[in-house]
Design an enzyme around this catalytic site. Structure first.
Site, short mmCIF file in Angstrom:
data_model
loop_
_atom_site.label_atom_id
_atom_site.label_comp_id
_atom_site.label_asym_id
_atom_site.label_seq_id
_atom_site.Cartn_x
_atom_site.Cartn_y
_atom_site.Cartn_z
N ASP A 165 0.82 -1.22 0.00
CA ASP A 165 0.00 0.00 0.00
C ASP A 165 0.85 1.27 0.00
O ASP A 165 0.63 2.17 0.79
CB ASP A 165 -0.93 -0.01 1.23
CG ASP A 165 -1.86 -1.19 1.24
OD1 ASP A 165 -1.38 -2.32 1.43
OD2 ASP A 165 -3.07 -1.01 1.03
N ASP A 194 -1.28 -2.81 -4.00
CA ASP A 194 -1.54 -1.37 -4.01
C ASP A 194 -0.24 -0.59 -4.23
O ASP A 194 0.41 -0.16 -3.28
CB ASP A 194 -2.26 -0.90 -2.74
CG ASP A 194 -3.74 -1.26 -2.75
OD1 ASP A 194 -4.19 -1.87 -3.74
OD2 ASP A 194 -4.44 -0.92 -1.79
N TYR A 197 -1.63 4.01 -6.53
CA TYR A 197 -2.81 4.81 -6.15
C TYR A 197 -3.16 5.86 -7.20
O TYR A 197 -3.73 6.91 -6.90
CB TYR A 197 -2.63 5.47 -4.77
CG TYR A 197 -2.75 4.48 -3.63
CD1 TYR A 197 -1.71 3.58 -3.38
CD2 TYR A 197 -3.89 4.39 -2.85
CE1 TYR A 197 -1.82 2.64 -2.37
CE2 TYR A 197 -4.00 3.45 -1.84
CZ TYR A 197 -2.96 2.59 -1.60
OH TYR A 197 -3.06 1.65 -0.60
N HIS A 316 -3.60 -9.56 -0.78
CA HIS A 316 -3.81 -8.16 -0.40
C HIS A 316 -4.72 -7.99 0.83
O HIS A 316 -4.37 -7.33 1.79
CB HIS A 316 -4.36 -7.37 -1.59
CG HIS A 316 -4.44 -5.90 -1.31
ND1 HIS A 316 -3.32 -5.15 -1.02
CD2 HIS A 316 -5.49 -5.05 -1.24
CE1 HIS A 316 -3.68 -3.89 -0.80
NE2 HIS A 316 -4.99 -3.81 -0.92
N HIS A 326 -12.00 -1.93 6.46
CA HIS A 326 -12.05 -3.17 5.69
C HIS A 326 -12.37 -4.37 6.58
O HIS A 326 -11.91 -5.47 6.35
CB HIS A 326 -10.71 -3.41 4.96
CG HIS A 326 -10.31 -2.27 4.09
ND1 HIS A 326 -11.10 -1.81 3.06
CD2 HIS A 326 -9.20 -1.49 4.08
CE1 HIS A 326 -10.50 -0.80 2.47
NE2 HIS A 326 -9.36 -0.58 3.07
N HIS A 353 -3.69 -3.73 2.54
CA HIS A 353 -5.07 -3.24 2.49
C HIS A 353 -5.44 -2.34 3.66
O HIS A 353 -5.93 -1.24 3.45
CB HIS A 353 -6.03 -4.43 2.39
CG HIS A 353 -7.37 -4.09 1.81
ND1 HIS A 353 -7.53 -3.16 0.80
CD2 HIS A 353 -8.62 -4.56 2.09
CE1 HIS A 353 -8.83 -3.09 0.49
NE2 HIS A 353 -9.50 -3.92 1.26
N VAL A 354 -5.25 -2.81 4.89
CA VAL A 354 -5.54 -1.99 6.06
C VAL A 354 -4.28 -1.17 6.34
O VAL A 354 -3.19 -1.73 6.48
CB VAL A 354 -5.89 -2.87 7.27
CG1 VAL A 354 -6.16 -2.00 8.50
CG2 VAL A 354 -7.11 -3.74 6.94
#
Ligand SMILES: *[C@@H]1O[C@H](CO)[C@@H](O)[C@H](O)[C@H]1NC(C)=O
Ligand SMILES: *[C@@H]1O[C@H](CO)[C@@H](O)[C@H](O)[C@H]1NC(C)=O
Ligand SMILES: *[C@@H]1O[C@H](CO)[C@@H](O)[C@H](O)[C@H]1NC(C)=O
Ligand SMILES: *[C@@H]1O[C@H](CO)[C@@H](O)[C@H](O)[C@H]1NC(C)=O
Ligand SMILES: *[C@@H]1O[C@H](CO)[C@@H](O)[C@H](O)[C@H]1NC(C)=O
Length: 464
Positions: A165, A194, A197, A316, A326, A353-354
């Protein structure tokens, strides 16, 4: 009935104590000052194009075959195709110059047209060897290098980095800088999804895929990034007529998926040193009868722990997550795949993800059958440790809000940006450390000795 309020807490305490999860884990006392994560402006130093007309840029590499003696080199020439050729030689044998030809592709996205994206696989490389490679021609040549992994074997040490991320904010820059400066010298990056972005910019401004490619080059051109796809790679935007999921990502990032008999570049496996790494896609079908489901079912029994003692999964969306972001998104995949992870004794599952860090106990929640009421995670020595590394620093900021109280399965959690290192020592021991950006490069904010689930399956006893 009158007794139930008295018995139940006792019974619950007893059940929890035999499951070995009497107390919750640690919520870090480190509280990061809240500030916005701001994208680096388009004219930032880290986004500058290399000098020279149409010079190769956005260079990145990944493992090129199942066992690691091939490398896929990818790069972009902005103005015209130029050549897909890569010149390369090993440090040991500089007079023996070789070259390979690749392919070139490009795509349109809304009103954006990509540059020429080149991918070239260098094959039959020697293991554990430093190579130099040259892209471009004439004045506009650029030289890079990488080191191939050692030949697959049970006691081969290897130092993996873990990030996810990441995006392209000032915080992303700190994460990548700290990662590259970590004195543990990670050799290969496990990236849990990720990347750019770009989709957070108007019309999924794909120029932000290019700036990201230039930003990441200083690491990604020199060591393999093994990437799992995240939701920011989907770029599905019917409102602007973009209905092909993963279009930019699949044009820009290749994987050696065919070598593990996978039908899709979005999920596959590779072997590297003493690790078997399975990459999964949270955003591709995984229910029973789907290709990903059937592929994983076939792949897990193929893992040969005699050759690769360490079994690592990258996906992910986390299967365990105690943040209020999430929440339970990973639940369908947990239901689908967790029994297999336990059966095949996966050592660790890395997710993103988080936007925070979290490490779980070794737990499973696979007994529930709708009627038996056994729906609590419990200690299970055959289960993986789940580590969430969605803390790369992207524009959406940190996930500060956590579920309270901290569930017993959660060993450590903290809302800070950072990176991780999974340092395999031999077939029994690996050392994981998490490094928050607010500290110096070498400081470990959290750490854990991993004991291999096949060769040394004792309890790491991190509880409390
Ligand atoms: C990004 O980090 C590098 C290394 O610390 C630094 O040289 C560069 O100026 C930074 N760029 C921005 C835009 O912050
Ligand atoms: C694409 O469209 C947007 C919105 O109309 C506009 O702001 C942008 O400049 C356009 N980009 C190109 C490359 O034409
Ligand atoms: C696993 O690897 C070992 C060592 O190379 C080999 O002897 C064995 O046959 C392999 N097992 C399977 C099931 O392929
Ligand atoms: C669920 O578990 C209970 C308790 O073990 C058992 O009696 C029941 O038959 C199970 N149901 C199914 C559908 O397996
Ligand atoms: C494996 O590595 C651990 C940690 O460095 C070490 O304590 C152990 O002795 C090693 N095992 C062998 C067999 O060398």
């Amino acid at each position: 009935m009158a007794d139930s309020s008295f018995i139940c807490p006792l019974l619950l305490a007893f059940l929890l104590s035999i499951a070995g999860l009497t107390h919750g884990g640690k919520t870090s006392s480190f509280v990061r000052k809240q500030r916005k994560s701001v994208c680096m402006p388009i004219n930032s130093d880290v986004f500058q194009e290399p000098p020279g007309f149409n010079s190769p840029q956005q260079v990145h590499i990944t493992q090129g075959n199942y066992d690691g003696n091939a490398v896929i080199v990818s790069w972009v020439t902005p103005k015209y195709p130029r050549s897909t050729r890569v010149h390369y030689w090993s440090e040991k044998n500089p007079s023996q110059k070789k070259h390979s030809h690749g392919i070139s592709t490009s795509y349109k996205y809304y009103n954006y047209t990509s540059g020429f994206i080149h991918h070239c696989t260098l094959k039959n490389l020697a293991f554990d060897t430093k190579y130099y490679y040259v892209l471009g021609v004439g004045h506009f040549r650029r030289t890079f290098s990488f080191t191939t992994p050692p030949k697959v074997g049970p006691d081969v040490p290897h130092t993996f980095g873990v990030m996810g991320d990441i995006g392209q904010t000032f915080d992303s820059n700190t994460t990548l800088t700290h990662y590259m400066a970590n004195p543990k010298n990670p050799q290969t990056l496990l990236f849990v999804g990720d990347l750019s972005y770009a989709d957070d910019h108007p019309f999924h401004d794909n120029v932000r895929w290019d700036t990201w490619g230039r930003f990441a080059e200083k690491s990604a051109a020199y060591q393999a990034w093994i990437c799992a796809p995240g939701n920011h790679e989907i770029d599905y935007a019917p409102e602007i007529g973009e209905t092909t999921a993963f279009k930019p990502f699949l044009h820009r990032y290749y994987s050696p998926y065919k070598d593990s008999q996978s039908p899709s570049p979005l999920w596959y496996s590779v072997r590297r040193a003493s690790a078997h790494i399975i990459v999964l896609s949270s955003y591709s079908a995984f229910a029973k009868y789907s290709p990903q489901h059937d592929w994983l079912k076939g792949e897990l029994p193929k893992v040969n722990r005699t050759e690769t003692p360490w079994l690592i999964v990258l996906v992910h969306s986390p299967l365990y997550n105690s943040y209020n972001y999430h929440y339970m998104e990973g639940e369908p995949m947990r239901v689908a795949f967790e029994p297999w992870f336990v059966e095949h004794k996966v050592d660790v599952v890395f997710s993103g993800h988080v936007h925070a860090y979290e490490r779980s106990e070794r737990i499973s929640n696979i007994d529930y059958n709708i009627t038996d009421g056994l729906s609590f995670p419990k200690r299970n020595p055959d289960a993986p440790v789940y580590i969430t590394m969605g803390d790369g620093g992207n524009i959406e900021g940190l996930a500060y809000s956590m579920t309270q109280p901290q569930p017993a399965y959660s060993a450590y959690r903290e809302a800070s940006f950072g990176h991780g290192i999974f340092d395999i020592k031999n077939r029994t021991h690996a050392y994981f450390s998490w490094h928050r950006n607010d500290d110096g490069y070498a400081v470990e904010a959290d750490s854990m000795w991993f004991y291999n689930r096949i060769y040394y399956p004792v309890d790491e006893n991190t509880d409390g």
